[in-house]
Write a protein that holds these residues in place. Sequence first.
Motif, PDB file in Angstrom:
ATOM      1  N   ILE A 147      57.881  40.237  55.153  1.00  0.00           N
ATOM      2  CA  ILE A 147      59.272  41.245  55.160  1.00  0.00           C
ATOM      3  C   ILE A 147      59.380  41.912  56.371  1.00  0.00           C
ATOM      4  CG2 ILE A 147      60.468  43.049  54.225  1.00  0.00           C
ATOM      5  CD1 ILE A 147      60.950  40.637  52.490  1.00  0.00           C
ATOM      6  N   GLY A 148      58.371  42.745  57.040  1.00  0.00           N
ATOM      7  CA  GLY A 148      58.107  43.341  58.112  1.00  0.00           C
ATOM      8  C   GLY A 148      58.532  42.437  59.387  1.00  0.00           C
ATOM      9  N   GLN A 149      58.096  41.096  59.438  1.00  0.00           N
ATOM     10  CA  GLN A 149      58.368  40.251  60.549  1.00  0.00           C
ATOM     11  C   GLN A 149      59.790  39.876  60.457  1.00  0.00           C
ATOM     12  OE1 GLN A 149      55.226  37.294  61.222  1.00  0.00           O
ATOM     13  NE2 GLN A 149      53.520  38.722  60.568  1.00  0.00           N
ATOM     14  N   ALA A 150      60.189  39.679  59.351  1.00  0.00           N
ATOM     15  CA  ALA A 150      61.513  39.156  59.025  1.00  0.00           C
ATOM     16  C   ALA A 150      62.484  40.079  59.634  1.00  0.00           C
ATOM     17  CB  ALA A 150      61.960  38.886  57.590  1.00  0.00           C
ATOM     18  N   LEU A 151      62.276  41.544  59.620  1.00  0.00           N
ATOM     19  CA  LEU A 151      63.169  42.612  60.042  1.00  0.00           C
ATOM     20  C   LEU A 151      62.958  42.648  61.588  1.00  0.00           C
ATOM     21  CD1 LEU A 151      62.206  45.352  57.297  1.00  0.00           C
ATOM     22  CD2 LEU A 151      64.541  44.394  57.869  1.00  0.00           C
ATOM     23  N   ALA A 152      61.729  42.304  61.823  1.00  0.00           N
ATOM     24  CA  ALA A 152      61.559  42.448  63.250  1.00  0.00           C
ATOM     25  C   ALA A 152      62.232  41.233  64.018  1.00  0.00           C
ATOM     26  CB  ALA A 152      59.998  42.160  63.587  1.00  0.00           C
ATOM     27  N   ARG A 153      62.390  39.932  63.501  1.00  0.00           N
ATOM     28  CA  ARG A 153      63.024  39.020  64.116  1.00  0.00           C
ATOM     29  C   ARG A 153      64.838  39.675  64.163  1.00  0.00           C
ATOM     30  NH1 ARG A 153      59.507  36.103  61.211  1.00  0.00           N
ATOM     31  NH2 ARG A 153      58.130  34.796  62.900  1.00  0.00           N
ATOM     32  N   ALA A 154      65.231  40.229  63.126  1.00  0.00           N
ATOM     33  CA  ALA A 154      66.421  40.740  63.193  1.00  0.00           C
ATOM     34  C   ALA A 154      66.840  41.585  64.286  1.00  0.00           C
ATOM     35  CB  ALA A 154      66.850  41.449  61.834  1.00  0.00           C
ATOM     36  N   ALA A 185      58.153  48.615  54.898  1.00  0.00           N
ATOM     37  CA  ALA A 185      58.220  47.482  54.600  1.00  0.00           C
ATOM     38  C   ALA A 185      56.780  47.086  54.027  1.00  0.00           C
ATOM     39  CB  ALA A 185      58.828  46.425  55.469  1.00  0.00           C
ATOM     40  N   VAL A 186      56.334  48.040  53.366  1.00  0.00           N
ATOM     41  CA  VAL A 186      54.578  48.002  52.679  1.00  0.00           C
ATOM     42  C   VAL A 186      54.978  47.548  51.449  1.00  0.00           C
ATOM     43  CG1 VAL A 186      53.756  49.452  54.454  1.00  0.00           C
ATOM     44  CG2 VAL A 186      54.539  50.138  52.603  1.00  0.00           C
ATOM     45  N   THR A 190      58.648  63.924  52.118  1.00  0.00           N
ATOM     46  CA  THR A 190      59.358  65.282  51.988  1.00  0.00           C
ATOM     47  C   THR A 190      60.195  65.413  53.170  1.00  0.00           C
ATOM     48  OG1 THR A 190      56.996  65.988  51.229  1.00  0.00           O
ATOM     49  CG2 THR A 190      58.511  67.511  51.614  1.00  0.00           C
ATOM     50  N   GLY A 191      61.373  65.756  52.764  1.00  0.00           N
ATOM     51  CA  GLY A 191      62.273  66.260  53.971  1.00  0.00           C
ATOM     52  C   GLY A 191      63.309  65.343  54.628  1.00  0.00           C
ATOM     53  N   GLY A 192      62.854  63.982  54.236  1.00  0.00           N
ATOM     54  CA  GLY A 192      63.549  62.665  54.909  1.00  0.00           C
ATOM     55  C   GLY A 192      64.575  62.449  53.938  1.00  0.00           C
ATOM     56  N   ARG A 193      65.522  61.839  54.841  1.00  0.00           N
ATOM     57  CA  ARG A 193      66.495  60.966  54.104  1.00  0.00           C
ATOM     58  C   ARG A 193      66.184  59.699  53.668  1.00  0.00           C
ATOM     59  NH1 ARG A 193      71.883  62.021  57.143  1.00  0.00           N
ATOM     60  NH2 ARG A 193      70.877  60.562  58.818  1.00  0.00           N
ATOM     61  N   LEU A 194      66.400  59.182  52.372  1.00  0.00           N
ATOM     62  CA  LEU A 194      66.285  57.886  52.090  1.00  0.00           C
ATOM     63  C   LEU A 194      67.115  56.954  51.631  1.00  0.00           C
ATOM     64  CD1 LEU A 194      63.130  56.404  50.341  1.00  0.00           C
ATOM     65  CD2 LEU A 194      65.174  55.939  49.154  1.00  0.00           C
ATOM     66  N   VAL A 195      66.965  55.717  52.225  1.00  0.00           N
ATOM     67  CA  VAL A 195      68.152  54.565  51.785  1.00  0.00           C
ATOM     68  C   VAL A 195      67.355  53.488  51.362  1.00  0.00           C
ATOM     69  CG1 VAL A 195      69.971  53.185  52.635  1.00  0.00           C
ATOM     70  CG2 VAL A 195      69.802  55.348  53.688  1.00  0.00           C
ATOM     71  N   LYS A 196      67.916  53.029  49.957  1.00  0.00           N
ATOM     72  CA  LYS A 196      67.114  51.707  49.537  1.00  0.00           C
ATOM     73  C   LYS A 196      68.025  50.541  50.312  1.00  0.00           C
ATOM     74  CE  LYS A 196      64.591  49.612  46.660  1.00  0.00           C
ATOM     75  NZ  LYS A 196      63.233  49.720  46.542  1.00  0.00           N
ATOM     76  N   GLY A 197      67.290  49.658  50.839  1.00  0.00           N
ATOM     77  CA  GLY A 197      68.050  48.489  51.378  1.00  0.00           C
ATOM     78  C   GLY A 197      67.181  47.633  52.009  1.00  0.00           C
ATOM     79  N   PHE A 198      67.688  46.336  52.358  1.00  0.00           N
ATOM     80  CA  PHE A 198      66.979  44.962  52.911  1.00  0.00           C
ATOM     81  C   PHE A 198      66.044  44.473  52.026  1.00  0.00           C
ATOM     82  CE2 PHE A 198      69.140  47.372  56.396  1.00  0.00           C
ATOM     83  CZ  PHE A 198      69.455  46.452  57.341  1.00  0.00           C
ATOM     84  N   ASN A 199      65.922  44.940  50.831  1.00  0.00           N
ATOM     85  CA  ASN A 199      64.923  44.759  49.849  1.00  0.00           C
ATOM     86  C   ASN A 199      65.294  43.524  48.646  1.00  0.00           C
ATOM     87  OD1 ASN A 199      66.299  46.596  48.424  1.00  0.00           O
ATOM     88  ND2 ASN A 199      65.090  46.302  46.956  1.00  0.00           N
ATOM     89  N   HIS A 200      66.692  43.211  48.655  1.00  0.00           N
ATOM     90  CA  HIS A 200      66.962  42.264  47.768  1.00  0.00           C
ATOM     91  C   HIS A 200      66.819  40.736  48.089  1.00  0.00           C
ATOM     92  CE1 HIS A 200      70.664  41.820  50.081  1.00  0.00           C
ATOM     93  NE2 HIS A 200      71.062  40.942  49.053  1.00  0.00           N
ATOM     94  N   LEU A 201      66.563  40.475  49.489  1.00  0.00           N
ATOM     95  CA  LEU A 201      66.473  39.021  50.088  1.00  0.00           C
ATOM     96  C   LEU A 201      64.864  38.759  50.410  1.00  0.00           C
ATOM     97  CD1 LEU A 201      69.380  39.200  52.551  1.00  0.00           C
ATOM     98  CD2 LEU A 201      69.329  37.907  50.407  1.00  0.00           C
ATOM     99  N   GLY A 202      64.291  37.632  49.957  1.00  0.00           N
ATOM    100  CA  GLY A 202      63.489  37.138  50.256  1.00  0.00           C
ATOM    101  C   GLY A 202      63.015  36.861  51.686  1.00  0.00           C
ATOM    102  N   ALA A 203      61.799  37.336  52.393  1.00  0.00           N
ATOM    103  CA  ALA A 203      61.690  37.106  53.752  1.00  0.00           C
ATOM    104  C   ALA A 203      62.271  35.651  54.379  1.00  0.00           C
ATOM    105  CB  ALA A 203      60.321  37.157  53.784  1.00  0.00           C
ATOM    106  N   ALA A 204      62.192  34.483  53.768  1.00  0.00           N
ATOM    107  CA  ALA A 204      62.738  33.296  54.136  1.00  0.00           C
ATOM    108  C   ALA A 204      64.155  33.458  54.652  1.00  0.00           C
ATOM    109  CB  ALA A 204      62.313  32.354  53.553  1.00  0.00           C
TER     110      ALA A 204
END
Length: 199
Positions: free
Chosen positions: A11-18, A65-66, A114-128
Amino acid sequence: MSYAIIGFGKIGQALARAFARRGIEVSVATTRDPESFASAAAAIGPEIIPKKLAEAVKADIVFLAVGYKSHQDVAKALSTWQGKTIVDVTNAYGVPLEELGGQPSSRVVAQAFTGGRLVKGFNHLGAAVLEQDPAVHGGRRVVFLASDDDGAAEEIGALAESLGFAPIKLGGLSEGGLLVQGRGNSWGQLIFKDLVKFD
């Protein structure tokens, strides 16, 4: 604006490619030494900069992306995440619901940063699928975003657009977050839905 991806598996590598496709520089880090994945980063493109975790988390926007269970280790890299936006790309599939206290997994993750703003995203697609060019048949591949912070959702929506995706905001973590998360032994209704938006 600076960007980092923590986790350099599929997943991390798929994001890096984007990011590389759009010529946008992004730091990548794991708990390992940067030299151990430098050649994999170089193979994706010169925009992908391997760094130590302590350096990478200085970015304004951090993609998590861990594996779900590793999120707390990443959160400990800073004493406060004030001023940062965290994109939760994890899925807590297989994590007992009791461990989540009945909450959406992304809310548990948000509490660690703590203190950060969180967005759930980019997790619903498989890496391929995620690693493919998001321009599909004249449309753009959809990424779903959920957050309790409208400003953070806007910010990540704008980034998703610049990466070539079509962001769709689903509302807060308790509503939208549940649609795009794996937790326990079930998947949210929008997980693995590969949708294309035509403007």
